[in-house]
Design an enzyme around this catalytic site. Structure first.
Site, short mmCIF file in Angstrom:
data_model
loop_
_atom_site.label_atom_id
_atom_site.label_comp_id
_atom_site.label_asym_id
_atom_site.label_seq_id
_atom_site.Cartn_x
_atom_site.Cartn_y
_atom_site.Cartn_z
N ASN A 127 0.84 -1.21 0.00
CA ASN A 127 0.00 0.00 0.00
C ASN A 127 0.87 1.25 0.00
O ASN A 127 1.92 1.30 0.65
CB ASN A 127 -0.99 0.00 1.17
CG ASN A 127 -0.34 -0.15 2.53
OD1 ASN A 127 0.68 -0.81 2.67
ND2 ASN A 127 -0.94 0.45 3.54
N ILE A 128 0.43 2.23 -0.76
CA ILE A 128 1.16 3.50 -0.88
C ILE A 128 0.18 4.63 -0.59
O ILE A 128 -0.75 4.86 -1.36
CB ILE A 128 1.78 3.63 -2.29
CG1 ILE A 128 2.74 2.46 -2.56
CG2 ILE A 128 2.50 4.97 -2.43
CD1 ILE A 128 3.21 2.35 -4.00
N GLU A 129 0.39 5.28 0.55
CA GLU A 129 -0.55 6.31 0.99
C GLU A 129 -0.16 7.69 0.47
O GLU A 129 0.90 7.87 -0.15
CB GLU A 129 -0.63 6.28 2.53
CG GLU A 129 -1.16 4.94 3.02
CD GLU A 129 -1.40 4.88 4.50
OE1 GLU A 129 -0.90 5.76 5.24
OE2 GLU A 129 -2.09 3.92 4.92
N CYS B 49 -4.05 0.67 -2.62
CA CYS B 49 -3.89 -0.54 -1.81
C CYS B 49 -2.80 -1.44 -2.39
O CYS B 49 -2.45 -1.35 -3.57
CB CYS B 49 -5.19 -1.33 -1.78
SG CYS B 49 -6.54 -0.51 -0.94
N GLU C 151 -2.99 -4.57 -3.08
CA GLU C 151 -3.50 -5.48 -4.11
C GLU C 151 -3.46 -4.82 -5.48
O GLU C 151 -3.10 -5.44 -6.48
CB GLU C 151 -4.94 -5.88 -3.78
CG GLU C 151 -5.11 -6.68 -2.50
CD GLU C 151 -5.32 -5.84 -1.26
OE1 GLU C 151 -4.78 -4.70 -1.21
OE2 GLU C 151 -6.01 -6.30 -0.35
N CYS D 246 -10.21 -4.79 0.04
CA CYS D 246 -11.32 -3.84 0.10
C CYS D 246 -12.20 -4.01 -1.13
O CYS D 246 -11.85 -4.71 -2.10
CB CYS D 246 -10.80 -2.41 0.20
SG CYS D 246 -10.20 -1.74 -1.37
N CYS E 146 -10.64 -3.07 -4.51
CA CYS E 146 -9.65 -4.06 -4.96
C CYS E 146 -10.33 -5.32 -5.48
O CYS E 146 -9.88 -5.92 -6.46
CB CYS E 146 -8.66 -4.39 -3.85
SG CYS E 146 -7.50 -3.04 -3.56
N1 THU Z 1 -5.27 -1.33 2.44
C1 THU Z 1 -4.74 -2.16 1.52
O1 THU Z 1 -3.57 -2.02 1.13
N2 THU Z 1 -5.52 -3.16 1.03
C2 THU Z 1 -6.82 -3.36 1.37
O2 THU Z 1 -7.50 -4.14 0.73
C3 THU Z 1 -7.39 -2.63 2.50
C4 THU Z 1 -6.63 -1.43 2.93
C5 THU Z 1 -4.44 -0.22 2.95
C6 THU Z 1 -4.90 1.14 2.49
C7 THU Z 1 -4.35 2.03 3.57
O3 THU Z 1 -3.03 2.37 3.23
C8 THU Z 1 -4.32 1.15 4.81
O4 THU Z 1 -4.47 -0.18 4.35
C9 THU Z 1 -5.40 1.45 5.80
O5 THU Z 1 -6.64 1.49 5.20
#
Ligand code: THU
Length: 140
Positions: free
Chosen positions: A44-46, A55, A57, A95, A98
């Site tokens: 995941n890259i915010e 996300c 995925e 999520c 995804c």
């Molecule tokens: N996140 C994912 O990488 N995959 C998911 O399917 C659910 C959420 C990440 C997004 C965000 O960076 C962190 O988890 C918290 O929501």
């Protein structure tokens, strides 16, 4: 196809180390096995504009698609708060966005493996996670 789920989880755990998550402090790694037998990983890259976050995925999926892959056999996901102790891992399900994104490239029985605490792995399929889904074939 014979799928080594332990290997795929290992790759997801390795990918998780590349997570950029200074806002949620929740680190996710994913590893996609394609029909061609290759594995593509992502984390995941915010973003400071939170909604721009991607996300793990979808990071993995986009890498695979860009390399020419079009069919996914399986995905492994490993997520937990910044800590890495075995007991800190939670079952981090993909999520909704995804699930739909993966649906586009999923083989009919695409497997989903999710790491839990104590080396547990939950096994399901994308079609179980996204029943009665909409896909490219519906567009005619
Ligand atoms: N996140 C994912 O990488 N995959 C998911 O399917 C659910 C959420 C990440 C997004 C965000 O960076 C962190 O988890 C918290 O929501």
């Amino acid at each position: 196809m014979q799928i080594d789920k332990e290997l795929l989880i290992e790759k997801a755990l390795e990918a998780r180390k590349m997570s950029y998550s200074p806002y949620s402090h929740f680190q996710v790694g994913a590893a996609i096995l394609t029909e061609s037998g290759k594995i593509y990983t992502g984390a995941n890259i915010e973003n400071a504009s939170y909604g721009a976050t991607i996300c793990a995925e979808r990071t993995a999926a986009v890498k695979a698609i860009f390399e020419g892959e079009r069919l996914f056999a399986a995905i492994a996901i490993a997520g937990s708060p910044e800590r890495t102790a075995e007991e800190d891992f939670v079952y981090s399900y993909p999520c909704g966005i995804c699930r739909q994104f993966l649906r586009e490239f999923a083989l009919p029985d695409m497997a989903v493996y999710i790491k839990g605490p104590e080396n547990e792995i939950k096994e399901t399929t994308l079609s179980e996670l996204l029943p009665d889904s909409f896909g490219p074939e519906h567009l005619g």
